[in-house]
Design a protein around this motif. Structure first.
Motif, PDB file in Angstrom:
ATOM      1  N   THR A  49      12.662  49.576  30.882  1.00  0.00           N
ATOM      2  CA  THR A  49      12.882  50.994  31.185  1.00  0.00           C
ATOM      3  C   THR A  49      12.093  51.431  32.409  1.00  0.00           C
ATOM      4  O   THR A  49      10.903  51.163  32.530  1.00  0.00           O
ATOM      5  CB  THR A  49      12.505  51.872  29.984  1.00  0.00           C
ATOM      6  N   VAL A  50      12.782  52.088  33.320  1.00  0.00           N
ATOM      7  CA  VAL A  50      12.178  52.744  34.483  1.00  0.00           C
ATOM      8  C   VAL A  50      12.710  54.179  34.497  1.00  0.00           C
ATOM      9  O   VAL A  50      13.603  54.518  33.719  1.00  0.00           O
ATOM     10  CB  VAL A  50      12.523  52.024  35.812  1.00  0.00           C
ATOM     11  N   LEU A  51      12.170  54.984  35.372  1.00  0.00           N
ATOM     12  CA  LEU A  51      12.684  56.343  35.541  1.00  0.00           C
ATOM     13  C   LEU A  51      13.567  56.373  36.777  1.00  0.00           C
ATOM     14  O   LEU A  51      13.142  55.958  37.850  1.00  0.00           O
ATOM     15  CB  LEU A  51      11.539  57.338  35.672  1.00  0.00           C
ATOM     16  N   ILE A  52      14.771  56.851  36.610  1.00  0.00           N
ATOM     17  CA  ILE A  52      15.674  57.064  37.739  1.00  0.00           C
ATOM     18  C   ILE A  52      15.944  58.559  37.775  1.00  0.00           C
ATOM     19  O   ILE A  52      16.507  59.112  36.830  1.00  0.00           O
ATOM     20  CB  ILE A  52      16.978  56.250  37.605  1.00  0.00           C
ATOM     21  N   ASN A  53      15.467  59.188  38.836  1.00  0.00           N
ATOM     22  CA  ASN A  53      15.542  60.647  38.949  1.00  0.00           C
ATOM     23  C   ASN A  53      14.937  61.299  37.709  1.00  0.00           C
ATOM     24  O   ASN A  53      15.496  62.233  37.132  1.00  0.00           O
ATOM     25  CB  ASN A  53      16.979  61.115  39.206  1.00  0.00           C
ATOM     26  N   ASN A  54      13.790  60.769  37.299  1.00  0.00           N
ATOM     27  CA  ASN A  54      12.994  61.257  36.168  1.00  0.00           C
ATOM     28  C   ASN A  54      13.660  61.088  34.805  1.00  0.00           C
ATOM     29  O   ASN A  54      13.241  61.707  33.840  1.00  0.00           O
ATOM     30  CB  ASN A  54      12.580  62.717  36.368  1.00  0.00           C
ATOM     31  N   ARG A  55      14.674  60.257  34.713  1.00  0.00           N
ATOM     32  CA  ARG A  55      15.320  59.970  33.428  1.00  0.00           C
ATOM     33  C   ARG A  55      15.108  58.503  33.085  1.00  0.00           C
ATOM     34  O   ARG A  55      15.293  57.637  33.936  1.00  0.00           O
ATOM     35  CB  ARG A  55      16.819  60.258  33.510  1.00  0.00           C
ATOM     36  N   PRO A  56      14.741  58.213  31.837  1.00  0.00           N
ATOM     37  CA  PRO A  56      14.563  56.811  31.461  1.00  0.00           C
ATOM     38  C   PRO A  56      15.900  56.073  31.462  1.00  0.00           C
ATOM     39  O   PRO A  56      16.891  56.567  30.923  1.00  0.00           O
ATOM     40  CB  PRO A  56      13.973  56.880  30.052  1.00  0.00           C
ATOM     41  N   GLU A  57      15.900  54.937  32.117  1.00  0.00           N
ATOM     42  CA  GLU A  57      17.111  54.110  32.215  1.00  0.00           C
ATOM     43  C   GLU A  57      16.721  52.648  32.046  1.00  0.00           C
ATOM     44  O   GLU A  57      15.641  52.233  32.446  1.00  0.00           O
ATOM     45  CB  GLU A  57      17.788  54.282  33.585  1.00  0.00           C
ATOM     46  N   ARG A  58      17.621  51.855  31.488  1.00  0.00           N
ATOM     47  CA  ARG A  58      17.410  50.423  31.318  1.00  0.00           C
ATOM     48  C   ARG A  58      17.729  49.734  32.646  1.00  0.00           C
ATOM     49  O   ARG A  58      18.885  49.658  33.045  1.00  0.00           O
ATOM     50  CB  ARG A  58      18.317  49.852  30.225  1.00  0.00           C
ATOM     51  N   SER A  59      16.718  49.243  33.321  1.00  0.00           N
ATOM     52  CA  SER A  59      16.929  48.659  34.655  1.00  0.00           C
ATOM     53  C   SER A  59      17.662  47.327  34.620  1.00  0.00           C
ATOM     54  O   SER A  59      18.150  46.876  35.639  1.00  0.00           O
ATOM     55  CB  SER A  59      15.604  48.529  35.400  1.00  0.00           C
ATOM     56  N   CYS A  60      17.776  46.712  33.446  1.00  0.00           N
ATOM     57  CA  CYS A  60      18.553  45.468  33.350  1.00  0.00           C
ATOM     58  C   CYS A  60      20.052  45.747  33.369  1.00  0.00           C
ATOM     59  O   CYS A  60      20.849  44.848  33.650  1.00  0.00           O
ATOM     60  CB  CYS A  60      18.166  44.671  32.103  1.00  0.00           C
ATOM     61  N   LEU A  61      20.434  46.986  33.083  1.00  0.00           N
ATOM     62  CA  LEU A  61      21.855  47.356  33.035  1.00  0.00           C
ATOM     63  C   LEU A  61      22.338  48.074  34.290  1.00  0.00           C
ATOM     64  O   LEU A  61      23.530  48.318  34.433  1.00  0.00           O
ATOM     65  CB  LEU A  61      22.126  48.261  31.823  1.00  0.00           C
ATOM     66  N   VAL A  62      21.418  48.425  35.161  1.00  0.00           N
ATOM     67  CA  VAL A  62      21.746  49.163  36.379  1.00  0.00           C
ATOM     68  C   VAL A  62      21.706  48.197  37.559  1.00  0.00           C
ATOM     69  O   VAL A  62      20.769  47.413  37.696  1.00  0.00           O
ATOM     70  CB  VAL A  62      20.731  50.312  36.600  1.00  0.00           C
ATOM     71  N   LEU A  63      22.708  48.262  38.390  1.00  0.00           N
ATOM     72  CA  LEU A  63      22.703  47.422  39.592  1.00  0.00           C
ATOM     73  C   LEU A  63      21.833  48.073  40.661  1.00  0.00           C
ATOM     74  O   LEU A  63      21.833  49.296  40.810  1.00  0.00           O
ATOM     75  CB  LEU A  63      24.126  47.234  40.120  1.00  0.00           C
ATOM     76  N   ALA A  64      21.113  47.257  41.385  1.00  0.00           N
ATOM     77  CA  ALA A  64      20.245  47.778  42.444  1.00  0.00           C
ATOM     78  C   ALA A  64      21.050  48.599  43.444  1.00  0.00           C
ATOM     79  O   ALA A  64      20.590  49.646  43.912  1.00  0.00           O
ATOM     80  CB  ALA A  64      19.517  46.631  43.139  1.00  0.00           C
ATOM     81  N   THR A  65      22.258  48.168  43.735  1.00  0.00           N
ATOM     82  CA  THR A  65      23.088  48.879  44.717  1.00  0.00           C
ATOM     83  C   THR A  65      23.492  50.263  44.242  1.00  0.00           C
ATOM     84  O   THR A  65      23.820  51.127  45.059  1.00  0.00           O
ATOM     85  CB  THR A  65      24.359  48.060  45.033  1.00  0.00           C
ATOM     86  N   GLN A  66      23.455  50.508  42.939  1.00  0.00           N
ATOM     87  CA  GLN A  66      23.823  51.820  42.395  1.00  0.00           C
ATOM     88  C   GLN A  66      22.718  52.854  42.587  1.00  0.00           C
ATOM     89  O   GLN A  66      22.961  54.045  42.397  1.00  0.00           O
ATOM     90  CB  GLN A  66      24.105  51.711  40.894  1.00  0.00           C
ATOM     91  N   THR A  67      21.519  52.424  42.909  1.00  0.00           N
ATOM     92  CA  THR A  67      20.382  53.347  42.920  1.00  0.00           C
ATOM     93  C   THR A  67      19.955  53.777  44.313  1.00  0.00           C
ATOM     94  O   THR A  67      18.954  54.487  44.446  1.00  0.00           O
ATOM     95  CB  THR A  67      19.176  52.723  42.189  1.00  0.00           C
ATOM     96  N   GLU A  68      20.706  53.389  45.323  1.00  0.00           N
ATOM     97  CA  GLU A  68      20.355  53.836  46.668  1.00  0.00           C
ATOM     98  C   GLU A  68      20.448  55.362  46.711  1.00  0.00           C
ATOM     99  O   GLU A  68      21.415  55.955  46.257  1.00  0.00           O
ATOM    100  CB  GLU A  68      21.277  53.208  47.716  1.00  0.00           C
ATOM    101  N   GLY A  69      19.384  55.995  47.187  1.00  0.00           N
ATOM    102  CA  GLY A  69      19.326  57.449  47.248  1.00  0.00           C
ATOM    103  C   GLY A  69      18.688  58.089  46.029  1.00  0.00           C
ATOM    104  O   GLY A  69      18.465  59.294  46.013  1.00  0.00           O
ATOM    105  N   ASP A  70      18.411  57.281  45.014  1.00  0.00           N
ATOM    106  CA  ASP A  70      17.759  57.798  43.807  1.00  0.00           C
ATOM    107  C   ASP A  70      16.248  57.585  43.898  1.00  0.00           C
ATOM    108  O   ASP A  70      15.782  56.692  44.598  1.00  0.00           O
ATOM    109  CB  ASP A  70      18.271  57.069  42.555  1.00  0.00           C
ATOM    110  N   ALA A  71      15.514  58.397  43.166  1.00  0.00           N
ATOM    111  CA  ALA A  71      14.058  58.227  43.050  1.00  0.00           C
ATOM    112  C   ALA A  71      13.791  57.382  41.815  1.00  0.00           C
ATOM    113  O   ALA A  71      14.148  57.770  40.700  1.00  0.00           O
ATOM    114  CB  ALA A  71      13.367  59.580  42.932  1.00  0.00           C
ATOM    115  N   ILE A  72      13.173  56.237  42.022  1.00  0.00           N
ATOM    116  CA  ILE A  72      12.890  55.298  40.943  1.00  0.00           C
ATOM    117  C   ILE A  72      11.397  55.326  40.667  1.00  0.00           C
ATOM    118  O   ILE A  72      10.584  55.248  41.591  1.00  0.00           O
ATOM    119  CB  ILE A  72      13.332  53.871  41.334  1.00  0.00           C
ATOM    120  N   GLY A  73      11.038  55.433  39.400  1.00  0.00           N
ATOM    121  CA  GLY A  73       9.633  55.398  39.009  1.00  0.00           C
ATOM    122  C   GLY A  73       9.377  54.195  38.123  1.00  0.00           C
ATOM    123  O   GLY A  73      10.126  53.942  37.187  1.00  0.00           O
TER     124      GLY A  73
END
Length: 162
Positions: A49-73
């Protein structure tokens, strides 16, 4: 390979990834941020779990290319400095909400997001938010106590700042 700009903990990292590269793999292998753990790699355990735009998300299910422009914590960005723990980190240490540490980064980030949404959550709310983060060591009572303590510590810190 494709260039992607990932904004992680306020720092932009230009990484080169394949379209199928998970965010978890990009963070660990391309950004050198190994605090994000890979457990089940199916989105079930919550260790990644990481924060994507301050929301907890499973980073194993998200593609890196989908997060361009997002704030990742990530866990590496939680504390203000390497020598000053964040309230949630202090609380988990003091209330024994962690043992082996494998699930800890996902737990802390989920709890941090919860406390930003609800600064004084009930035990039931904490259990609801934390249900997707599995821990095999502590049992969940200490985790609930840790989140409650963190809420108290955050409130104390805010009162000192005023």
């Amino acid at each position: 390979m494709r260039a992607v700009n990932l904004e992680v903990n306020g720092i932009v990292h230009e990484v080169f990834v394949e379209d199928r590269t998970s965010l978890a793999d990009a963070l660990r292998e391309e950004c050198g941020l190994t605090g994000t753990r890979l457990g089940c790699e199916h989105g079930v355990c919550g260790a990644c779990t990481v924060l994507i735009n301050n929301r907890p998300e499973r980073s194993c299910l998200v593609l890196a290319t989908q997060t361009e422009g997002d704030a990742i914590g990530t866990i590496e960005g939680l504390a203000k400095s390497p020598t000053v723990l964040a309230p949630i980190q202090r609380a988990f240490r003091e209330a024994h909400g962690l043992q082996c540490g494998f699930c800890t980064s996902g737990m802390l980030l989920t709890a941090q997001s919860l406390l930003e949404h609800d600064p004084d959550p009930s035990p039931e709310t904490i259990r609801d938010w934390m249900h997707g983060n599995l821990c095999r060591c502590t049992g969940f009572d200490q985790i609930v106590e840790s989140v409650q303590l963190a809420a108290s510590l955050i409130k104390q810190d805010q009162e000192r700042e005023e």
